[in-house]
Every structure is written in structure tokens, then in C-alpha cells.
Design an enzyme around this catalytic site. Structure first.
Site, PDB file in Angstrom:
ATOM      1  N   ARG A  12      62.820  50.506  91.032  1.00 27.84           N
ATOM      2  CA  ARG A  12      63.430  49.511  90.132  1.00 27.84           C
ATOM      3  C   ARG A  12      64.848  49.130  90.591  1.00 27.84           C
ATOM      4  NH1 ARG A  12      59.276  48.902  86.666  1.00 27.84           N
ATOM      5  NH2 ARG A  12      58.325  50.817  85.939  1.00 27.84           N
ATOM      6  N   ASP A  22      63.226  50.784  81.171  1.00 26.08           N
ATOM      7  CA  ASP A  22      62.987  50.495  82.592  1.00 26.08           C
ATOM      8  C   ASP A  22      63.588  49.157  83.027  1.00 26.08           C
ATOM      9  OD1 ASP A  22      61.685  52.889  82.799  1.00 26.08           O
ATOM     10  OD2 ASP A  22      59.678  52.038  82.599  1.00 26.08           O
ATOM     11  N   LYS A  51      52.010  49.564  84.303  1.00 25.46           N
ATOM     12  CA  LYS A  51      51.955  50.921  84.878  1.00 25.46           C
ATOM     13  C   LYS A  51      51.643  51.957  83.801  1.00 25.46           C
ATOM     14  CE  LYS A  51      55.782  52.933  86.799  1.00 25.46           C
ATOM     15  NZ  LYS A  51      55.960  54.318  86.329  1.00 25.46           N
ATOM     16  N   SER A  52      52.351  51.903  82.680  1.00 28.23           N
ATOM     17  CA  SER A  52      52.127  52.902  81.619  1.00 28.23           C
ATOM     18  C   SER A  52      50.696  52.839  81.097  1.00 28.23           C
ATOM     19  CB  SER A  52      53.070  52.644  80.439  1.00 28.23           C
ATOM     20  OG  SER A  52      54.390  52.916  80.809  1.00 28.23           O
TER      21      SER A  52
END
Ligand code: S3P
Length: 426
Positions: A387, A313, A21-22
Site C-alpha cells: 500500500r 488501509d 482481499k478481505s
């Protein structure tokens, strides 16, 4: 939508995961302000990254998908056009915190807004340094929360020490620094993920790193790149975690990102006694390789504050794993979890307690005393946080009976195919 998750015996199989994602966000962000085409292979087609692309589309940057690959037609550092409406960023905190760095250097005013959760996330951490750089930025309600209004213009170089280790804040300041004359430098209390530094360097910015500081000069010429986005290690973490607690499991994740600032979770699991083999396949800008995990009994561990940014995360799934590791796990200095998509200390504590876990929080610390045997059956909640939802789904695999998780739609934020991959491995 609610989801019933049934217990299973073990996880087994080989998987490829959607892109990180990043890194996908950065392919879109840096591609949009480079000259020429950028091709992102294995780009993450999940809500958050699609929000970044649609914000750029609104500012004149075209992006086209061909299967898992995206091609972005960049417009150069200052080539974006004034958006015709507010830019709606959904749930994407990364876009909300990083994009203002780029808007700082454009010749127009733009407003950024988002969903209920995003409009409750603190933005003072980017407003303050950007103002020091001379940027006209404010939160619409003057409360430090989105919507944010940014009027781009002249940007002054800045040397800045961040209070929290945050890759989003660091990235925002560095991007604004692209529009300044002279050197912009960011120093963090602890190292956070460094995708921006690695990738901006590839796109043509001159990046200098020393210890906890990173700096760049203004007005580089950024050129479009072809870039493979490795599988998301944060998504891999759910299956790695599941395999680590379910006896008889054996899971291979292919081509997962192995950036050293993202593998804190793997290092901690190894300290807990997990059986993990990593085979590095590529060591270029964003390293990647295969991760194999087989069940092994786990013991508790202490995680220090300096490690937190390297596994920020993954703490929700670590809380699940620690609930089934022998002894008392202490996760120190995890206060940043309170300002994620939801307060993750609260959401994970609430859910895991319902399943019989001995978990408590004390200021910034999470304390979990691991038990044996399967979790109790419980009715669980995602709290609208992807998450939290996926971590609890993994806990449900190791429950005494099927459990319901309320509102799992939020999983599309980062991993729309999560339950398909889970079914396959189960
Ligand atoms: C991200 C940085 C992290 C992480 C987020 C993505 C990024 O946030 O939690 O999911 O892509 O830069 P912070 O940098 O605010 O800790």
C-alpha cells in the site's frame, strides 16, 4: 524491481477491479470448513489470498480456478487434515491472525510462519484470547511474533473485549467460538470491518449483533455457498485518490464493495469536497455498486479515532491526498498503522517529505499541511509494503518529473495488475 512513474495530466476511464482481499480470504476460510462446494466469483488472485488457499490445500481442501472464479471443496468444521509441513503464509497478516481460530478446533498441531515482515507482526492480540478459550497456542520464540504453533482441541466459549478495533482479532475469536459449546461474544472499542459476521451468517452460523458486540453459538452446520466478491474498495482508493487530486480527471469504478464498514475513505473524501457519486447496484450480504469520481478542489479535514478502522488501509493514500488539500489535515489515533505490513506512519512520512510534503507524526496522530502545485521529484521506497508502493505511485503522477520507486514487487500482495490499470486510466 524498481519502477519509474511519470507524471500525467489526469486519470480518465471506466474500470472493474479484482475482488476484495478481505472477502476473498473469507471465501477461502469459510468455504474450507463448510460442507460442499463454495464458489467464489471474482476471487482475488493475489499473493495473500493464494497463501490462504495453499494453506488449506496442505490441510486437504481442494481449490480449482476457472478464470476469475474459484471452487473450494469444503471438508466441514473439523474435517481438515494435519499439514505435512509448516504452513508458510508469505506476507499475509490476515491469514496469520484469522486461521488460528479455525486451527483451535482441529485435532492436530500446526505451525504457521511467514516472510520477514510477517514474522515481525504482533500476535499477542490473538494469543491472549485464544488461551482464555483453552487453546494451546504459542509463539515459537516466546516473543509474541510468528511462527505460531497451535495444537487444536477443546475450545471454551468466551466473552471478550478487544483492546484494539481489529477485524482480524474479532474474526479469530469468532471462528474459535464455532468450536465451543455456548455463546462466544466479542466487543470492540470501535466497529471494525464486519465481513466475518455477514458472511458467516450466510454460510449458516447464527450471528447476533448489538452495538459494538457480536456473538455466535458453537457447532453450526456450515454449508458451501456461491458468492460474488465485489471489487476491492481499498484498491479502488488509489484511483479514486488520483482522480481527486488530478485536475480534469473522471474515473468510474464498477462493482466496488460498498460495505458500510469499508467506506470511511469515501465519506472522508466527500467531507474534503471531492466530487463522488455512488450508485448502489446490490444490497445483499456484501453490497456493491459503481463509484464515479471527478476532480474538485479539496480542503483539509479532521479524522477522528473512531473512524480509523473504517479506513485503516486507505490512510497511506489519504496522506497523499491530504498533501494536496488546502489546510491542515489531522488523522487522529492511527497507531495501528505502525503494525501493518510496515510502519506506515514512518514509510509515508519519509516518502512524502522527500516530495516536499509538510507531514509529521505526533504519538498516534498524523498531521499534514496541504500545499499547492506538483510534488518534488524524489527517489522513493516501498519499504516492502504494497500500500505504501501504490500510494507513492499515485503521488508520482502529480510530481514535477518522473520518480523512481524502489522495490514495487510487493504490490503482488494485493493487486498484481495495479500498473496495468494505472496505464489504462492515464
Ligand atoms: C483485515 C483487517 C484489517 C486490515 C487488513 C485486512 C481483514 O486489519 O488492515 O488489511 O481482512 O480482517 P485489522 O483488523 O488488524 O485492523
Amino acid at each position: 524491481m524498481d519502477k519509474i512513474v511519470k507524471p500525467i495530466d489526469r486519470l480518465r476511464g471506466e474500470i472493474d477491479l479484482p475482488g476484495d482481499k478481505s472477502i476473498s480470504h473469507r471465501v477461502a476460510l469459510f468455504g474450507g470448513i463448510s460442507l460442499g462446494a463454495t464458489k467464489g466469483k471474482n476471487f482475488l488472485k493475489a499473493d495473500d489470498c493464494l497463501r490462504t488457499l495453499s494453506a488449506f490445500k496442505e490441510m486437504g481442501v481442494d481449490a480449482a480456478f476457472d478464470g476469475k472464479n474459484v471452487t473450494i471443496e469444503g471438508r466441514g468444521l473439523k474435517g481438515l487434515k494435519k499439514p505435512g509441513k509448516e504452513l508458510y503464509l508469505g506476507n499475509s497478516g490476515t491469514t496469520m491472525r484469522i486461521l488460528p481460530g479455525i486451527l483451535a478446533g482441529q485435532d492436530f498441531e500446526a505451525t504457521l510462519t511467514g516472510d520477514d515482515s510477517l514474522t515481525k507482526r504482533p500476535m499477542g492480540r490473538i494469543i491472549e484470547p485464544l488461551r482464555k478459550m483453552g487453546v494451546d497456542i504459542k509463539s515459537k520464540g516466546n516473543d509474541g511474533f510468528p511462527p505460531l504453533v497451535i495444537r487444536g482441541g477443546r475450545v471454551t466459549a468466551l466473552e471478550y473485549e478487544t483492546k484494539v478495533a481489529s477485524a482480524q482479532v474479532k474474526s479469530c475469536i469468532l471462528l474459535a467460538g464455532l468450536y465451543a459449546d455456548g455463546k462466544t461474544m466479542v466487543t470492540e472499542p470501535f466497529l471494525s470491518r464486519d465481513h466475518t459476521e455477514r458472511m458467516l451468517d450466510l454460510f449458516g452460523a447464527k450471528i447476533f449483533r448489538k452495538g459494538l458486540s457480536v456473538s455466535l453459538g458453537g457447532s453450526p452446520s456450515l454449508k458451501g455457498q456461491e458468492f460474488f466478491v465485489p471489487g476491492d474498495i481499498s484498491s479502488a482508493a488509489f484511483f479514486i485518490g488520483g482522480a481527486a487530486i488530478l485536475e480534469g480527471s473522471d474515473v468510474l469504478v464498477r462493482d466496488a464493495g460498498l460495505n458500510p464498514t469499508r467506506i470511511g475513505f469515501i465519506n472522508v473524501l466527500r467531507r474534503m469536497g471531492a466530487d463522488i457519486t455512488v450508485t448502489v447496484k446490490n444490497e445483499t450480504v456484501e453490497p456493491y455498486g459503481d463509484i464515479r469520481v471527478r476532480f474538485a478542489p479539496l480542503k483539509a479535514v479532521v479524522i477522528e479515532k473512531g473512524e480509523i478502522p473504517l479506513l485503516i488501509d486507505e490512510i497511506p493514500i489519504l496522506a497523499v491526498i491530504a498533501s494536496r488539500a488546502r489546510g491542515k489535515t489531522v488523522i487522529k489515533g492511527a497507531g495501528e498503522l505502525r503494525v501493518k505490513e510496515t510502519d506506515r506512519i514512518f514509510s509515508m512520512t519519509e516518502n512524502l517529505r522527500l516530495m516536499g510534503s509538510k507531514i509529521s507524526s505526533e504519538k498516534e496522530n498524523l498531521i499534514i499541511t496541504g500545499g499547492r502545485g506538483r510534488f518534488e521529484k524524489a527517489a522513493l521506497k516501498s519499504f516492502g509494503d504494497h500500500r505504501t508502493a501504490m500510494s507513492m505511485a499515485i503521488a508520482c503522477l502529480f510530481a514535477k518529473a518522473a520518480c523512481k520507486i524502489e522495490d514495487t514487487d510487493c504490490i503482488t500482495t494485493s493487486f498484481p495488475a495495479f500498473f496495468e490499470v494505472l496505464d489504462y486510466l492515464g
